[in-house]
Design an enzyme around this catalytic site. Sequence first.
Site, short mmCIF file in Angstrom:
data_model
loop_
_atom_site.label_atom_id
_atom_site.label_comp_id
_atom_site.label_asym_id
_atom_site.label_seq_id
_atom_site.Cartn_x
_atom_site.Cartn_y
_atom_site.Cartn_z
N HIS A 258 6.69 -11.92 -2.08
CA HIS A 258 7.28 -10.51 -2.64
C HIS A 258 8.21 -11.29 -3.12
O HIS A 258 9.18 -11.22 -2.29
CB HIS A 258 6.78 -9.34 -1.98
CG HIS A 258 7.17 -8.22 -2.91
ND1 HIS A 258 8.03 -7.63 -3.39
CD2 HIS A 258 5.69 -7.69 -3.51
CE1 HIS A 258 7.64 -6.83 -3.67
NE2 HIS A 258 6.58 -6.37 -4.33
N ASP A 309 -1.66 -6.76 -3.64
CA ASP A 309 -2.64 -7.42 -3.67
C ASP A 309 -3.49 -8.50 -3.40
O ASP A 309 -4.66 -8.52 -3.53
CB ASP A 309 -2.45 -8.64 -5.12
CG ASP A 309 -1.86 -7.98 -6.08
OD1 ASP A 309 -2.67 -6.43 -6.49
OD2 ASP A 309 -0.75 -8.48 -6.01
#
Length: 373
Positions: A258, A309
């Site tokens: 991320h 996700d």
Amino acid sequence: MVEGRGLENVVAADSSICYIDGARGILSYRGIDIHELAEKSSFEEVCFLLWAGRLPRREELEVTRAAVGRERAIPREHLSFLMTLSRTSAPMDALRTAVSALADSDPDARDMSDEANRRKAVRLTAQIATVVAAFHRLRQGKAVVPPDPGRSHADDFLRMLNGETARSSSVRALDIALVLHADHELNASTFAARVTAATLSDMHSAITSAIGTLKGPLHGGANEAVLRMLNEIGSLDHVDDDIRARLARKEKIMGFGHRVYSTEDPRATHLRAMSRAVAVSSGETRWYDMSRRIEKIMNEEKKLNANVDFYSASLYSLLGLPSDLFTPIFAVSRISGWTAHVLEQYSNNRLIRPRARYTGPAYPQPYVPPEDR
Ligand code: COA
């Protein structure tokens, strides 16, 4: 913080919507911790929170629920338009096109007043769920299921998609997933929406930009790519060799890493738990077990954590949702955050227009006539 390529660590806007502390794994909407919202709130309540800046009173929540329920209905001419799209279109492409076309039938499309923009925020949030469900029915040759305004957004979305009322555990799982995906500060699609809005273009244009941006596999498209990877790996005993081989080939493992979090993405904590709960209750633990193993290898090998996700892929799959709807379902939720950011942008606007560092041939270069080149 060191600023880097891809606008890393660049602060590009003042915003009072979403607070993230990437080092401590904190995410909050309007200051309220995501863990508390995931446990206690609902998608409609989060919509109000994002749009209005505070939690609704009981009657305000009822009004919001009723408005979202009422606005789920899409005009007949828009349904006819959806029927003209190819059945083989990717649902994310269909959604992008359909949202752009929704401006055609929106009574407020050209009205840029704050009241009209707030009505469009509610309407688009409601309609996107209907568009995703309707296109899915149409591409299977099935009749479109009209919305039921009395149901919650998560409940009605699953019913419009499958043509039958979903189990309450599935509705709650989807509702939590919608809460978790609703906003995330200046993620790429929200930034795209704000850049478009900052030209004083309309909300449908801003949301169309956002949908196109969400689609990419480095952003919202990652959840679909995760399930593709799980399918390719096939079984738990192939995970180790497969993931290590992908890493050796310098491939990115979808659902990990991320830009902002250096610890676990707090949304992944909930999605992992939900994925596990649904897997155990259904007896279908293959995706969950594989996901856990991949997570362990990624922690060991790359010190990377799962992001939002990763576990949404196995969760959605266990809820019976087809993988090419995973990213559109992300949009069904993120529309609430996109519209909140567009409203915030309009409320204190300045054109967003950065500069580029020029790296081309030194100025001045001669213009060489065609015969001399
Ligand atoms: N799998 C393997 N390696 C990864 C990785 C992943 N998912 N994510 C990052 N890395 C590695 C990169 O290869 C790079 O290593 P290097 O320095 O040795 O070249 C390093 O970590 C930094 O990655 P980078 O792509 O520059 O980070 P970023 O901040 O630009 O990207 C993401 C953030 C999310 C785009 C990135 O982590 C990624 O592509 N993840 C997979 C897609 C995904 O899940 N997206 C959803 C985000 S919510």
